[in-house]
Write a protein that holds these residues in place. Structure first.
Motif, short mmCIF file in Angstrom:
data_model
loop_
_atom_site.label_atom_id
_atom_site.label_comp_id
_atom_site.label_asym_id
_atom_site.label_seq_id
_atom_site.Cartn_x
_atom_site.Cartn_y
_atom_site.Cartn_z
N ASP A 38 0.90 -1.34 0.03
CA ASP A 38 -0.14 -0.10 -0.03
C ASP A 38 0.67 1.16 -0.17
O ASP A 38 1.84 1.37 0.90
N ILE A 39 0.66 2.22 -0.98
CA ILE A 39 1.59 3.31 -1.05
C ILE A 39 1.00 4.50 -0.29
O ILE A 39 1.39 5.76 -0.44
N ARG A 40 -0.02 4.32 0.34
CA ARG A 40 -0.74 5.50 0.90
C ARG A 40 0.20 6.28 1.99
O ARG A 40 0.05 7.45 2.17
N ALA A 41 1.13 5.29 2.71
CA ALA A 41 2.06 6.25 3.60
C ALA A 41 3.00 6.94 2.93
O ALA A 41 3.30 7.97 3.22
N ALA A 42 3.44 6.44 1.72
CA ALA A 42 4.46 7.32 0.99
C ALA A 42 3.63 8.48 0.41
O ALA A 42 4.32 9.74 0.32
N GLU A 43 2.51 8.39 0.03
CA GLU A 43 1.65 9.35 -0.52
C GLU A 43 1.51 10.44 0.75
O GLU A 43 1.67 11.94 0.36
N HIS A 44 1.17 10.02 1.76
CA HIS A 44 0.79 10.97 3.01
C HIS A 44 2.19 11.74 3.36
O HIS A 44 2.23 12.95 3.47
N ARG A 45 3.23 10.68 3.76
CA ARG A 45 4.34 11.12 4.27
C ARG A 45 5.30 11.91 3.42
O ARG A 45 5.88 12.79 4.17
N LEU A 46 5.20 11.48 2.31
CA LEU A 46 6.64 11.80 1.29
C LEU A 46 5.85 12.88 0.09
O LEU A 46 6.44 13.35 -0.80
N GLY A 47 4.48 12.78 0.14
CA GLY A 47 3.85 13.43 -1.10
C GLY A 47 4.20 12.75 -2.29
O GLY A 47 4.00 13.49 -3.63
N TYR A 48 4.21 11.48 -2.53
CA TYR A 48 4.64 10.70 -3.46
C TYR A 48 3.45 10.55 -4.38
O TYR A 48 2.20 10.27 -3.76
#
Length: 76
Positions: A38-48
């Motif tokens: 799941d890439i949601r953490a990278a999207e949220h924390r890193l703006g990925y």
């Protein structure tokens, strides 16, 4: 490591290369269970933000595999 003949990437001409066997203890272990990432953490924390959608990535991968014969590795 095993010496094999790679034909897909060289247009069928073939060349010797040292590659790791495709079926190893690690790959067997990886195939032994299902995993969803799941890439949601990278999207949220890193703006990925992915450059392409998952559907487009799968379409491109399928097209590449067809064009390259999956870079088939054949033992001579």
């Amino acid at each position: 490591m095993t010496r094999v003949l790679i034909t897909g990437a060289t247009g069928g001409l073939g060349r010797n290369a040292v590659v790791e066997p495709s079926l190893t203890v690690h790959t067997l272990g990886a195939m032994a269970f299902d995993m969803t990432l799941d890439i949601r953490a990278a999207e949220h924390r890193l703006g990925y933000k992915p450059l392409v959608s998952m559907e487009e990535a799968l379409r491109r991968t399928a097209k590449w595999l067809k064009q390259t014969d999956g870079l088939a590795v054949k033992v001579p």
